[in-house]
Design an enzyme around this catalytic site. Structure first.
Site, PDB file in Angstrom:
ATOM      1  N   GLU A   1       0.811  -1.229   0.000  1.00 17.87           N
ATOM      2  CA  GLU A   1       0.000   0.000   0.000  1.00 17.87           C
ATOM      3  C   GLU A   1       0.840   1.273   0.000  1.00 17.87           C
ATOM      4  OE1 GLU A   1      -2.764  -0.538   3.227  1.00 17.87           O
ATOM      5  OE2 GLU A   1      -3.565  -2.369   2.372  1.00 17.87           O
TER       6      GLU A   1
ATOM      7  N   ASP B   1      -0.932  -3.833  -3.447  1.00 15.19           N
ATOM      8  CA  ASP B   1      -1.761  -2.649  -3.164  1.00 15.19           C
ATOM      9  C   ASP B   1      -3.240  -2.940  -3.391  1.00 15.19           C
ATOM     10  OD1 ASP B   1      -2.367   0.078  -2.512  1.00 15.19           O
ATOM     11  OD2 ASP B   1      -0.424   0.647  -3.344  1.00 15.19           O
TER      12      ASP B   1
ATOM     13  N   GLU C   1      -5.484 -10.864  -1.895  1.00 12.49           N
ATOM     14  CA  GLU C   1      -6.356 -10.727  -0.706  1.00 12.49           C
ATOM     15  C   GLU C   1      -7.835 -10.736  -1.106  1.00 12.49           C
ATOM     16  OE1 GLU C   1      -5.238  -7.407   1.790  1.00 12.49           O
ATOM     17  OE2 GLU C   1      -3.123  -7.638   1.325  1.00 12.49           O
TER      18      GLU C   1
END
Ligand code: G3I
Length: 392
Positions: free
Chosen positions: A175, A225, A293
């Site tokens: 991120e 990210d 994710e």
């Protein structure tokens, strides 16, 4: 509870009728013989079903690693890639300058080695879940760029060396992009800045990748990210940054798309953004994209409600979206662009989305429900590979 029971009944009915997926007839998995519980020993396996396309994984927690439990049996059967949801983050592994805590990640590695799994390390550098000691001296003053670079290198070298040859893939930085434009203004960026004086501020990222590569040259190194699949602007920003780093010889092996999406996500937008990132293969033909994710919220972004009625129509829409997504991911897998798809958790009850972004919210973003039963979305996905092969 009522809603959960409803979904269970709906799933059971759908299984009996063999009509729960919009993905055509001639289903490989259908009818009353389907196992209902995720831990049924006769149940098929997600990662085996998708073996021709990509690895399928899940984020897990230490409590999942207790041998003999249903949780242990489910994860071992269903997935071949694993990430620790929280225990390999800086605040867990390196809580103070002189303290490393490898206990939980060591157990994770032990589990992976015993069961022949692929392991991901998440994450070496992040603005969140990163202790303050990195950025301040004993008097509470902000450290210099030199000090932070030394701390960064020591942190990465120690952790990656400890797991050399054991953790296959690292989310080296997590991120680092801002939601709107350019890099996130984290302490890493603020303090290290343009360290080599070449005019860009990618330096803490470059140092992180070079250091990780030195510590384990065989590990796959990922820049991870969120919103890369929904924001074209963010995908282009990532593309431009990684392209420059690759051209300068920074050892970035791939981009990780977190893919925390919603049931109403535009999959064609995601396809467009993955195509943008896949152009990095023009610089490095082996460059990969991982889905790191994945989960699919049952709420639209901005919806503040805490309960959702899982009507038949909604569940159908949810399952169709998962099918559309996986078909798109399989398209990229066939081109060698995507080889790994990891869910963020594996059952609805343990998902971080219960409570985010709305406190006390109940969400149902995964393929296995709170009672550890396979949902209709699971079966819809399980039928995709054989349907695709029949259609070819
Ligand atoms: O372990 C403590 C517990 O002892 C304490 O009683 C409790 C009280 O709040 O907190 C527990 O820690 C929580 C931890 O999850 C474990 O459950 C933290 O407060 C909570 O902040 C933490 O949330 C994690 C979050 O990252 C932190 O930012 C989520 O579980 C985890 O799913 C989430 O994962 C991130 C990825 O790393 C990066 N991408 C986004 C993704 C979702 O936010």
């Amino acid at each position: 509870m009522k809603m959960i029971r409803f979904v269970g009944v709906f799933t059971a009915c759908a299984i009996l009728l063999g009509t729960f997926t919009s993905c055509a007839s001639n289903l490989k998995y259908s009818g009353s013989a389907l196992p209902e519980y995720a831990y049924d020993e006769t149940a098929p396996s997600l990662y085996e079903e998708f073996a021709d396309y990509f690895n399928v994984g899940a984020a897990i927690n230490p409590s999942d690693l207790v041998e003999g439990t249903e949780q242990y049996n489910i994860i071992t059967k269903q997935f071949n890639v694993f990430t620790m949801e929280n225990d390999t983050k800086p605040d867990h592994v390196h809580p103070s300058e002189d303290t490393y805590n490898f206990t939980n990640t060591d157990k994770f590695v032990e589990y992976g080695e015993k069961n022949g799994k692929i392991l991901r390390g998440h994450t070496l550098v992040w603005h969140s879940q990163c202790p303050d000691w990195f950025f301040y001296d004993d008097e509470g003053n902000e450290v210099t760029a030199d000090v932070l670079v030394e701390r960064l290198k020591e942190h990465i070298t120690t952790i990656v060396s400890h797991y050399k040859g054991k953790i296959d893939t690292w989310d080296v930085v997590n991120e680092v992009l801002d939601d709107n434009f350019g890099l996130r203004l984290s302490n890493w960026l603020k303090i290290i800045g343009d360290y080599d004086g070449d005019g860009d501020k990618y330096d803490f990222i470059e140092i992180a990748f070079r250091t990780a590569h030195e510590a384990d040259p065989d590990a796959r190194l990922i820049i991870n990210d969120y919103s890369l699949e929904t924001s074209e602007n963010k995908a282009i920003t990532m593309y431009n940054m990684v392209k420059q780093m690759l051209e300068e010889g920074v050892p970035v092996d791939g981009v990780g798309l977190q893919m925390h999406i919603g049931y109403d996500t535009d999959i064609e937008q995601a396809r467009n953004n993955i195509e943008i990132l896949a152009k990095l293969r023009e610089v490095n033909p082996d460059f990969v994209i991982e889905i790191t994710e994945l989960d699919m919220s049952c709420y639209s972004w901005g919806d503040e409600s805490t309960e959702i009625e899982l009507t038949k129509e909604f569940v159908q829409q949810f399952d169709d979206k998962y099918c559309e997504l996986f078909n798109m991911l399989m398209d990229f897998a066939e081109q060698g662009i995507i080889d790994t798809v990891v869910f963020w958790g594996y059952n609805d009850g343990a998902s971080w989305l219960n409570g985010f972004p709305v406190a006390n919210r109940t969400n149902h973003p995964l393929l296995i429900d709170r009672d550890l039963k396979f949902k209709s979305a699971y079966w819809a996905l399980m039928n995709l590979p054989s349907q695709r092969q029949t259609a070819d």
